[in-house]
Design an enzyme around this catalytic site. Structure first.
Site, PDB file in Angstrom:
ATOM      1  N   SER A 251       0.818  -1.208   0.000  1.00  0.00           N
ATOM      2  CA  SER A 251       0.000   0.000   0.000  1.00  0.00           C
ATOM      3  C   SER A 251       0.858   1.267   0.000  1.00  0.00           C
ATOM      4  O   SER A 251       1.630   1.513  -0.915  1.00  0.00           O
ATOM      5  CB  SER A 251      -0.956  -0.046   1.195  1.00  0.00           C
ATOM      6  OG  SER A 251      -1.940   0.951   1.112  1.00  0.00           O
ATOM      7  N   TYR A 252       0.765   2.091   1.057  1.00  0.00           N
ATOM      8  CA  TYR A 252       1.546   3.333   1.119  1.00  0.00           C
ATOM      9  C   TYR A 252       3.046   3.056   1.195  1.00  0.00           C
ATOM     10  O   TYR A 252       3.861   3.916   0.851  1.00  0.00           O
ATOM     11  CB  TYR A 252       1.113   4.170   2.325  1.00  0.00           C
ATOM     12  CG  TYR A 252       1.503   5.620   2.229  1.00  0.00           C
ATOM     13  CD1 TYR A 252       0.658   6.545   1.615  1.00  0.00           C
ATOM     14  CD2 TYR A 252       2.716   6.081   2.735  1.00  0.00           C
ATOM     15  CE1 TYR A 252       1.013   7.882   1.514  1.00  0.00           C
ATOM     16  CE2 TYR A 252       3.079   7.416   2.648  1.00  0.00           C
ATOM     17  CZ  TYR A 252       2.221   8.311   2.028  1.00  0.00           C
ATOM     18  OH  TYR A 252       2.582   9.623   1.923  1.00  0.00           O
TER      19      TYR A 252
END
Length: 445
Positions: A322-323
């Site tokens: 994800s991030y």
């Protein structure tokens, strides 16, 4: 009679009066407008706080009457049931606070597992931190900096998760295997998973999840576990009593008394309103950011400069969820030449990076096409090609439509990808990583 019931009766009375007034003349309509204005000023959520239990929760799993069973699942000690979020009906705020309190315990529990079960050591950041300044930390295997062959770096996504976790709700609602990075760590350095007693790993066709290996054998990686969300510490704000200094010699006594009376009345009204607005007043905190680690991007660059770049490993591998994928791309933008020289392959799992918004240059995009793969949430079978609008790296299905599960579902493919990338580098030939019949060659994407 509960406070919320009383409030309901009051509101019902107001609405009835409004309905009656609306049938009258101009004077009644003015009263209706005034009542509407009164209702608009009432914050029901704040009023309901007066009826909720104290926001005081246990600080141990045992206090919550939960524990992890032999399969790494969180279960109630007495009933054997999974965790229940709606412990008290119609009290969402209280239930959420209870969930968050349990989450903090889970975080500490995972830290303990990283040290005791995975044999990682906790390393303080910044490396030259003074005793009084805010600090963070990462976890490393004993050979992370000395392993001459391979080093694996794990980066989770944004939010409440901390080092060693992929998703808190998976840990609480599913199990430790799917929600933590422990399977990656144990396979990398060799060891057993939570589901003990099986002779070899298998894939549960019904649940579509890896159920257990007894031992994967020694993969030979050193390991570094990043902690990109540990950016600050919270301290309670100190209440500073402001003393209004005045030249009493020049001010008449009557005027001073009147001023003191007004101040006392003002404070009394303010305290009364605060008690009504927030009967369970939570502590006001101040955020003190950690030097050079005030964001996930800063953290990734700091760990690269002080640890990864200094490691002996010829092949460095990243797993970024994800991030964490965005943080890796930012790292590459800031340290392009060093990353290209040291990193062999990068496995992204449903990464939220964007090469356009992050202004990644052409040479970075070309390198990512050759050395990265993004396992994205998709209904397609694992490793099936998925089209991308971005000109960066190949995208393949993680075999699940749930974002938080992508790291766990792609687990076997990630290690296969790393193995093939390492072999290709060692043979100095860019071999296309091939998979089973339904899978694709990376250079065809």
């Amino acid at each position: 009679m509960s406070f919320s019931f009383v409030i309901t009766l009051i509101l019902l009375t107001i609405w009835i009066n409004m309905a009656q007034l609306q049938q009258g003349g101009p004077d009644e309509k003015e009263k209706t407008t005034a009542l509407k204005d009164l209702l608009s000023r009432i914050d029901l959520d704040e009023l309901m706080k007066k009826d909720e239990p104290p926001l005081e929760f246990p600080d141990t799993l045992e206090g919550f009457e939960y524990s992890f069973n032999e399969k790494g699942q969180l279960r109630h000690i007495k009933t054997g049931e999974p965790f229940v979020f709606n412990y008290r009906e119609d009290l969402h705020r209280w239930n959420q606070k209870r969930y968050e309190a349990l989450g903090e315990i889970i975080t500490k529990y995972v830290y303990e597992l990283l040290e005791k079960e995975c044999h990682l050591k906790k390393v303080t950041l910044p490396v030259d931190a003074t005793e009084s300044e805010p600090k963070s930390f990462i976890f490393m295997s004993e050979d992370a900096l000395t392993n001459p062959d391979k080093l694996m770096v794990l980066i989770h996504g944004n939010g409440v998760v901390r080092a060693g976790q992929w998703a808190r709700r998976l840990i609480i609602n599913e199990d430790l295997d799917s929600g933590t990075q422990i399977p990656y760590i144990k396979r990398a350095i060799g060891g057993q998973f939570w589901h003990q007693g099986r002779e070899q790993h298998s894939v549960d066709r019904e649940e579509k999840r890896l159920t257990a290996p007894c031992s994967w054998g020694q993969e030979g990686y050193g390991v570094i576990v990043l902690n990109p969300n540990e950016n600050y510490i919270e301290v309670e704000k100190t209440k500073v009593q402001v003393q209004l200094s005045s030249d009493s010699s020049d001010e008449p006594a009557e005027k001073r008394e009147r001023k003191d009376k007004i101040q006392k009345e003002t404070k009394k009204r303010r305290d009364f309103y605060e008690k009504y607005r927030n009967p369970q007043k939570e502590k006001e905190t101040l955020q003190l950011y950690i030097r050079d680690n005030g964001s996930p991007e800063e953290h990734a660059i700091y760990v690269w400069d002080h640890f990864i770049a200094e490691s002996a490993a010829e092949n460095v591998f990243f797993v970024a969820h994800s991030y964490g994928g965005l943080a890796f791309v930012e790292l590459m933008i800031q340290r392009e030449a060093d990353v290209k020289n040291k990193v062999t392959a990068v496995a992204l799992t449903d990464s939220v990076h964007n090469v356009w918004h992050q202004e990644a240059g052409k040479t970075i995009r070309e390198w990512m096409r050759e050395n990265c793969c993004n396992w994205v949430s998709s209904s397609e079978p694992l490793d099936t090609s998925v089209e991308s609008m971005l000109p960066d790296c190949p995208r393949v299905s993680a075999g699940t439509e749930r974002h938080e599960l992508t790291s766990w579902k792609s687990f076997p493919s990630v290690f296969k990808f790393f193995s093939e990338a390492s072999e290709a580098k060692n043979s100095s030939v860019k071999l296309a990583p091939t998979r089973r019949s339904n899978r694709i060659k990376y250079e065809e994407l």
